[in-house]
Design a protein around this motif. Sequence first.
Motif, short mmCIF file in Angstrom:
data_model
loop_
_atom_site.label_atom_id
_atom_site.label_comp_id
_atom_site.label_asym_id
_atom_site.label_seq_id
_atom_site.Cartn_x
_atom_site.Cartn_y
_atom_site.Cartn_z
N UNK A 43 0.80 -1.23 0.00
CA UNK A 43 0.00 0.00 0.00
C UNK A 43 0.83 1.27 0.00
N UNK A 44 2.12 1.21 0.32
CA UNK A 44 2.96 2.40 0.37
C UNK A 44 3.66 2.68 -0.94
N UNK A 45 3.39 1.91 -1.97
CA UNK A 45 4.00 2.15 -3.27
C UNK A 45 5.33 1.47 -3.46
#
Length: 157
Positions: A141-143
Motif C-alpha cells: 500500500x505504500x507504493x
Amino acid sequence: MRTTDLNPLYRSIVGFDRLANLMDSATKAESQGYPPYNIQHIGEDEYLIELAVAGFGEADLDVQVQNNQLTITGRITRDEDSDTRRFLHRGIAERAFERRFHLADHVKVSGAELKNGMLSVQLLREIPEEAKPRSIAIKNGEGQSSTLIEGKKTEAA
C-alpha cells in the motif's frame, strides 16, 4: 466406421472457419501410411521430421509452409527410359504423395535436407519476447515493491 458431417457447423459460426476446418480434418482418418515418417524432439525448442522417400530426388520433392501447416509433396517425373523398362518385381513405391503436418504457434521450419533417401525437416520453436512469461512486482500500500512473483528483489532508489 461412421463419419460426422460438420457442414451445419459452418453455417452457424461466423469467423471461426479455421477452427471448423481443424475439427473437420481431425475427424477424418488419414487413409494412407505412405511415406512412413518419424517425429523427433531433439532439444528444448527443436524438432525433426524424417520421411522415408526412397527413389525421390530433390527436384521431385516440395516443402511448403502456409497458415501453420507444413505440406510435403512428392511427385516423380517420368522419363523415356521408365516406359521401356520391364520389371519382374516392382517393390519400390514411386507413387506421388502429400503429407500435411499442423504446426503449433511460433514453430518455424528452419531447414530441410535429403540424404540417403531420408528427407529431414528441421523445426524450431521461436517464442517472441511479448509472448514469454515475465515477472510482475507486487507493491504494498505504500507504493514500494515488497514481493516479486519471480526473479530477484531490486533495491529501491
